[in-house]
Design a protein around this motif. Structure first.
Motif, mmCIF file in Angstrom:
data_model
loop_
_atom_site.group_PDB
_atom_site.id
_atom_site.type_symbol
_atom_site.label_atom_id
_atom_site.label_comp_id
_atom_site.label_asym_id
_atom_site.label_seq_id
_atom_site.Cartn_x
_atom_site.Cartn_y
_atom_site.Cartn_z
ATOM 1 N N THR A 93 0.830 -1.208 0.000
ATOM 2 C CA THR A 93 0.000 0.000 0.000
ATOM 3 C C THR A 93 0.863 1.256 0.000
ATOM 4 O O THR A 93 0.619 2.196 -0.768
ATOM 5 C CB THR A 93 -0.927 0.010 1.225
ATOM 6 O OG1 THR A 93 -1.790 -1.136 1.179
ATOM 7 C CG2 THR A 93 -1.784 1.274 1.256
ATOM 8 N N GLU A 94 1.866 1.293 0.858
ATOM 9 C CA GLU A 94 2.726 2.473 0.931
ATOM 10 C C GLU A 94 3.564 2.632 -0.332
ATOM 11 O O GLU A 94 3.829 3.754 -0.772
ATOM 12 C CB GLU A 94 3.612 2.411 2.172
ATOM 13 C CG GLU A 94 2.854 2.596 3.470
ATOM 14 C CD GLU A 94 2.033 3.875 3.476
ATOM 15 O OE1 GLU A 94 2.605 4.952 3.221
ATOM 16 O OE2 GLU A 94 0.817 3.799 3.704
ATOM 17 N N TYR A 95 3.973 1.513 -0.919
ATOM 18 C CA TYR A 95 4.711 1.607 -2.180
ATOM 19 C C TYR A 95 3.822 2.176 -3.286
ATOM 20 O O TYR A 95 4.241 3.049 -4.051
ATOM 21 C CB TYR A 95 5.246 0.239 -2.604
ATOM 22 C CG TYR A 95 5.922 0.279 -3.956
ATOM 23 C CD1 TYR A 95 7.202 0.803 -4.091
ATOM 24 C CD2 TYR A 95 5.268 -0.171 -5.102
ATOM 25 C CE1 TYR A 95 7.819 0.869 -5.327
ATOM 26 C CE2 TYR A 95 5.877 -0.105 -6.344
ATOM 27 C CZ TYR A 95 7.156 0.413 -6.448
ATOM 28 O OH TYR A 95 7.756 0.484 -7.672
ATOM 29 N N ASP A 96 2.586 1.700 -3.349
ATOM 30 C CA ASP A 96 1.645 2.219 -4.351
ATOM 31 C C ASP A 96 1.413 3.714 -4.151
ATOM 32 O O ASP A 96 1.349 4.481 -5.119
ATOM 33 C CB ASP A 96 0.317 1.475 -4.280
ATOM 34 C CG ASP A 96 0.387 0.086 -4.894
ATOM 35 O OD1 ASP A 96 1.367 -0.186 -5.625
ATOM 36 O OD2 ASP A 96 -0.523 -0.720 -4.640
ATOM 37 N N ASN A 97 1.268 4.131 -2.904
ATOM 38 C CA ASN A 97 1.065 5.556 -2.623
ATOM 39 C C ASN A 97 2.249 6.381 -3.110
ATOM 40 O O ASN A 97 2.083 7.446 -3.725
ATOM 41 C CB ASN A 97 0.866 5.778 -1.122
ATOM 42 C CG ASN A 97 -0.458 5.253 -0.610
ATOM 43 O OD1 ASN A 97 -1.390 5.033 -1.381
ATOM 44 N ND2 ASN A 97 -0.551 5.037 0.691
ATOM 45 N N ALA A 98 3.451 5.900 -2.821
ATOM 46 C CA ALA A 98 4.656 6.631 -3.222
ATOM 47 C C ALA A 98 4.796 6.668 -4.743
ATOM 48 O O ALA A 98 5.107 7.710 -5.328
ATOM 49 C CB ALA A 98 5.888 5.984 -2.590
ATOM 50 N N ALA A 149 7.881 13.392 -2.256
ATOM 51 C CA ALA A 149 7.455 12.326 -3.160
ATOM 52 C C ALA A 149 8.653 11.506 -3.634
ATOM 53 O O ALA A 149 8.593 10.270 -3.691
ATOM 54 C CB ALA A 149 6.707 12.922 -4.359
ATOM 55 N N LEU A 150 9.729 12.165 -3.965
ATOM 56 C CA LEU A 150 10.942 11.462 -4.384
ATOM 57 C C LEU A 150 11.500 10.614 -3.249
ATOM 58 O O LEU A 150 11.868 9.449 -3.430
ATOM 59 C CB LEU A 150 11.990 12.473 -4.845
ATOM 60 C CG LEU A 150 11.706 13.208 -6.155
ATOM 61 C CD1 LEU A 150 12.626 14.421 -6.294
ATOM 62 C CD2 LEU A 150 11.865 12.281 -7.358
#
Length: 394
Positions: free
Chosen positions: A59-64, A210-211
């Motif tokens: 989930t956190e990877y998708d958000n990033a 974001a980066l």
């Protein structure tokens, strides 16, 4: 300042896999060797098991990834890869900040004080923007301590109990990190002040975060070693002697990082109520949990956990969070994991537990407020309320 759109070379790299559709296999495989992969309460197949942690990571990877993909442009950056773009943008942010360092450091301190409704003269805050985090600034060791801790368990049951304290501390550390990342990213709380300081900063910070959020999924340990700590922020909570104020000292290479570290420091202060009261036991727990290689995992899963946790308290003022968090932290490990399993799973029982925690926390807040007023009338001196743990309680 001229805005440069992402170069065609970078756009091509994004399309061809820099922003991968799936989380790195190396990171997923690294989970079992992470501090959370060795906690039975997480990995036993229950609500806080491997499936939950993998969902948090995904989930956190998708958000990033989605945040970076939807950005569309990077302020005055011509780099062709993510890490170079981050470094270029960081340097540009620091150049603007150098002329506004005092105002930004004051903004970070005042924001956190207002966020948690910290009473005057209860906590000393040291917030500093620095060019880099030097090795001499190191607070936490890179690896968990593996020598003689000076603690000896009385028996197997006692050993199991202290292992539960270690697991609980790992969990709270992840929540502390998640709180810092999520609350500092809520730029709406301080955007007007930033515009007054320099109107270029809000967008640049958004892009920089974001980066950075994407890069924390690059590799399992982010290249952290004894020779390279790769830190952009650091915080230390100093409790001092009985008559001294608690000091939260934070440093960051850029304002959002400094703010995140300050918030994490306050969460650490609130969660310290969960440490064993015996000093040798508390030191054992800290030596086994507070180390640098655990932090990348806290950054990856902590925000996901924090989102779920705070979802139960959306109608609660942020000034109540210190009491709520202390109430949670004080739970014994077995109770703590039982309560949190239900909360993370989003069950009806989880809602009941959350309501009980909130009710108990608010009663405690009222009691402390009343006692504080009475003590102030007696000797006209400010006291450290339970919202900011006193040294003797530690």
């Amino acid at each position: 300042m001229r805005t440069m759109y992402i170069s065609e070379g970078m756009a091509r790299r994004l399309r061809e896999g820099v922003l991968k559709d799936a989380l790195s296999v190396d990171v997923l495989d690294g989970l079992k060797d992470s501090p959370y992969g060795n906690i039975p309460s997480f990995m036993d197949g229950g609500p806080l098991g491997e499936r939950f942690l993998r969902k948090a990571l995904a989930t956190e990877y998708d958000n990033a990834r989605n945040a970076l993909r939807s950005m569309g442009r990077i302020e005055s950056v011509k780099a062709g890869d993510i890490s170079s773009a981050f470094q270029e943008l960081l340097v540009k942010c620091q150049k603007i900040e150098s002329a506004n360092r005092d105002a930004l450091e004051k903004l970070a301190s005042n924001y956190v004080i207002d966020l948690f409704s910290v009473p005057d003269d209860t906590v000393r805050i040291e917030a500093r923007l620095v060019g880099a985090i030097e090795d001499g600034d190191a607070i936490s060791p890179v690896e968990p301590f593996d020598g003689d801790t000076g603690f000896e368990a009385a028996d197997i049951e006692d050993l199991s109990g202290i292992d539960g304290q270690v697991a609980k501390r790992h969990f709270l550390n992840a929540l502390n990190m998640g709180a810092g990342k999520r609350m500092s990213a809520n730029i709406r709380g301080y955007i007007e002040d930033l515009y007054d300081i320099d109107s270029r900063l809000p967008q640049m910070y958004k892009e920089l975060l974001a980066l950075n959020d994407y890069m924390i999924f690059d590799s399992p340990d982010l290249g952290i070693s004894d020779k390279s700590r790769n830190q952009i922020g650091i915080v230390n909570v100093r409790y001092g002697s009985r008559d001294e104020l608690v000091t939260i000292s934070a440093r960051g290479v850029v304002f959002p990082v400094l703010l995140s570290e300050l918030i994490r420091g306050f969460m650490e202060l609130f969660s310290a109520h969960g440490l064993p009261k015996e000093r040798d036991r508390a030191e054992y727990v800290l030596k086994k949990t507070d180390y640098l290689k655990a932090e990348p995992w806290q950054m990856r899963i902590g925000p996901y956990m924090w989102n779920i946790f705070t979802g139960y308290f959306e109608d609660t003022d942020t000034g109540d969070m210190p009491y709520i968090y202390q109430t949670l932290s004080r739970l014994k490990p077995g109770t703590f994991f039982r309560v949190f399993s239900e909360m993370m799973a989003g069950t009806g029982k989880g809602k009941e537990y959350a309501a009980k925690i909130r009710d108990k926390a608010l009663r405690e807040k009222e009691r402390i407020s009343f006692n504080g007023k009475m003590n102030k009338r007696k000797d006209d001196k400010s006291i450290i309320t339970d919202s900011c743990m006193s040294p003797e309680e530690f």
